[in-house]
Design a protein around this motif. Structure first.
Motif, PDB file in Angstrom:
ATOM      1  N   ARG A  62       0.827  -1.211   0.000  1.00  0.00           N
ATOM      2  CA  ARG A  62       0.000   0.000   0.000  1.00  0.00           C
ATOM      3  C   ARG A  62       0.862   1.262   0.000  1.00  0.00           C
ATOM      4  NH1 ARG A  62      -5.343  -1.211   1.008  1.00  0.00           N
ATOM      5  NH2 ARG A  62      -5.806   0.919   1.651  1.00  0.00           N
ATOM      6  N   ALA A  63       1.985   1.216   0.693  1.00  0.00           N
ATOM      7  CA  ALA A  63       2.901   2.362   0.702  1.00  0.00           C
ATOM      8  C   ALA A  63       3.499   2.587  -0.687  1.00  0.00           C
ATOM      9  CB  ALA A  63       4.012   2.135   1.726  1.00  0.00           C
ATOM     10  N   ARG A  64       3.779   1.506  -1.393  1.00  0.00           N
ATOM     11  CA  ARG A  64       4.307   1.621  -2.756  1.00  0.00           C
ATOM     12  C   ARG A  64       3.279   2.282  -3.672  1.00  0.00           C
ATOM     13  NH1 ARG A  64       8.200  -2.844  -4.437  1.00  0.00           N
ATOM     14  NH2 ARG A  64       9.259  -3.442  -2.521  1.00  0.00           N
ATOM     15  N   ILE A  65       2.013   1.877  -3.532  1.00  0.00           N
ATOM     16  CA  ILE A  65       0.946   2.439  -4.352  1.00  0.00           C
ATOM     17  C   ILE A  65       0.804   3.937  -4.090  1.00  0.00           C
ATOM     18  CG2 ILE A  65      -1.547   2.429  -4.750  1.00  0.00           C
ATOM     19  CD1 ILE A  65      -1.486  -0.597  -4.188  1.00  0.00           C
ATOM     20  N   VAL A  66       0.825   4.330  -2.831  1.00  0.00           N
ATOM     21  CA  VAL A  66       0.690   5.748  -2.475  1.00  0.00           C
ATOM     22  C   VAL A  66       1.831   6.568  -3.078  1.00  0.00           C
ATOM     23  CG1 VAL A  66       0.763   7.383  -0.564  1.00  0.00           C
ATOM     24  CG2 VAL A  66      -0.605   5.301  -0.370  1.00  0.00           C
ATOM     25  N   ARG A  67       3.037   6.030  -3.057  1.00  0.00           N
ATOM     26  CA  ARG A  67       4.206   6.772  -3.553  1.00  0.00           C
ATOM     27  C   ARG A  67       4.111   7.083  -5.042  1.00  0.00           C
ATOM     28  NH1 ARG A  67       7.323   3.379  -0.092  1.00  0.00           N
ATOM     29  NH2 ARG A  67       7.867   2.030  -1.848  1.00  0.00           N
ATOM     30  N   VAL A  68       3.508   6.188  -5.822  1.00  0.00           N
ATOM     31  CA  VAL A  68       3.514   6.373  -7.277  1.00  0.00           C
ATOM     32  C   VAL A  68       2.210   6.954  -7.819  1.00  0.00           C
ATOM     33  CG1 VAL A  68       5.116   4.458  -7.551  1.00  0.00           C
ATOM     34  CG2 VAL A  68       2.675   4.033  -7.794  1.00  0.00           C
ATOM     35  N   THR A  69       1.194   7.138  -6.987  1.00  0.00           N
ATOM     36  CA  THR A  69      -0.085   7.653  -7.476  1.00  0.00           C
ATOM     37  C   THR A  69       0.093   9.014  -8.132  1.00  0.00           C
ATOM     38  OG1 THR A  69      -1.323   6.490  -5.762  1.00  0.00           O
ATOM     39  CG2 THR A  69      -2.419   8.336  -6.834  1.00  0.00           C
ATOM     40  N   GLY A  70      -0.400   9.120  -9.367  1.00  0.00           N
ATOM     41  CA  GLY A  70      -0.309  10.381 -10.078  1.00  0.00           C
ATOM     42  C   GLY A  70       1.057  10.668 -10.657  1.00  0.00           C
ATOM     43  N   ALA A  71       1.943   9.667 -10.725  1.00  0.00           N
ATOM     44  CA  ALA A  71       3.296   9.896 -11.238  1.00  0.00           C
ATOM     45  C   ALA A  71       3.274  10.310 -12.704  1.00  0.00           C
ATOM     46  CB  ALA A  71       4.151   8.637 -11.071  1.00  0.00           C
ATOM     47  N   THR A  72       2.293   9.810 -13.465  1.00  0.00           N
ATOM     48  CA  THR A  72       2.152  10.185 -14.868  1.00  0.00           C
ATOM     49  C   THR A  72       0.701  10.631 -15.081  1.00  0.00           C
ATOM     50  OG1 THR A  72       1.707   7.858 -15.392  1.00  0.00           O
ATOM     51  CG2 THR A  72       3.942   8.650 -15.731  1.00  0.00           C
ATOM     52  N   PRO A  73       0.399  11.909 -14.853  1.00  0.00           N
ATOM     53  CA  PRO A  73      -0.975  12.397 -14.918  1.00  0.00           C
ATOM     54  C   PRO A  73      -1.657  12.084 -16.249  1.00  0.00           C
ATOM     55  CG  PRO A  73       0.486  14.066 -14.016  1.00  0.00           C
ATOM     56  CD  PRO A  73       1.366  12.963 -14.539  1.00  0.00           C
ATOM     57  N   GLN A  74      -2.955  11.836 -16.178  1.00  0.00           N
ATOM     58  CA  GLN A  74      -3.749  11.518 -17.354  1.00  0.00           C
ATOM     59  C   GLN A  74      -3.886  12.729 -18.253  1.00  0.00           C
ATOM     60  OE1 GLN A  74      -7.932  10.863 -16.643  1.00  0.00           O
ATOM     61  NE2 GLN A  74      -7.919   9.098 -17.976  1.00  0.00           N
TER      62      GLN A  74
END
Length: 220
Positions: free
Chosen positions: A63-75
């Motif tokens: 879950r921490a990994r997911i939080v770190r990368v959320t929005g890394a490449t905006p739509q």
């Protein structure tokens, strides 16, 4: 009213976007990671070697990994946003007639009833455990704001149901990702289906390749 994050039209009275989950309020926060019911998982549990989907997706490390990368490449811009901005320009250029937005509302359902649809498939084997590969797939979806619709265990692996967002090249599509444990690692298969559309100028192929590249990036 339209979503400030992905451009999708919001239903009357809806507090959250059904496409990306963003709050409809004016002070809405950015999109969050895929919504996975929180469970109490022992942090010392070896999620990398686990075949239990619940243990993997709810592990604090994953879950921490997911939080770190959320929005890394905006739509980027969606098809709905493109038509919204392009329609006045097209009308001014003498290209009047049926509003561009009506293509989605009228033509696409008709094409879908005729059985017209586009399918793209891609597969890749990884010398990683099932847990490592699943965590990397979740990170890819989160980083690219692709909503996780459903995830379920299936045999020696799992099935993820997500979306390919619409763009100026394609309408919204359904993406199914299957992960299967094998003796040498994990096999990933992904398929995108876009109802009512015959081709998308290679966009679905690029989306699938992005998924493969992301898994390579996030698997370690």
């Amino acid at each position: 009213m339209y979503c400030t994050n992905c451009g999708q039209k919001l239903g009357d009275g809806h507090r959250f976007c059904a496409h990306c989950g963003t709050e409809a309020a004016a002070n809405a926060s950015p999109a969050t990671p895929p919504s996975i019911p929180p469970q109490t998982i022992d942090p010392s549990l070896d999620w990398r070697s686990s075949m239990n989907v619940g243990e993997i997706v709810n592990h604090p490390d994953v879950r921490a990994r997911i939080v770190r990368v959320t929005g890394a490449t905006p739509q980027g811009m969606t098809a709905e946003q493109f038509f919204k901005y392009a329609e006045p320009v097209m009308a001014a250029a003498g290209a009047g007639g049926i509003p561009l937005g009506a293509i989605k509302d009228i033509a696409l359902p008709m094409y879908a009833r005729m059985g017209l649809k586009m399918n793209r498939e891609m597969s890749q084997g990884f010398r990683n455990t099932f847990g490592e590969t699943l965590a990397a797939v979740l990170c890819s979806l989160a980083s690219r704001s692709q909503p996780l619709v459903d995830i379920s265990e299936a045999g020696d692996g799992c099935i993820l149901n997500t979306k390919m967002a619409s763009s100026i090249l394609s309408w919204e599509g359904n993406m199914i990702v299957t992960l299967e444990r094998q003796s040498e690692g994990t096999l990933l298969k992904a398929t995108i289906t876009v109802p009512g559309q015959a081709f998308d100028w290679g966009r679905s192929k690029r989306v699938l390749q992005d998924l493969i590249d992301d898994v390579k990036r996030y698997r370690d």
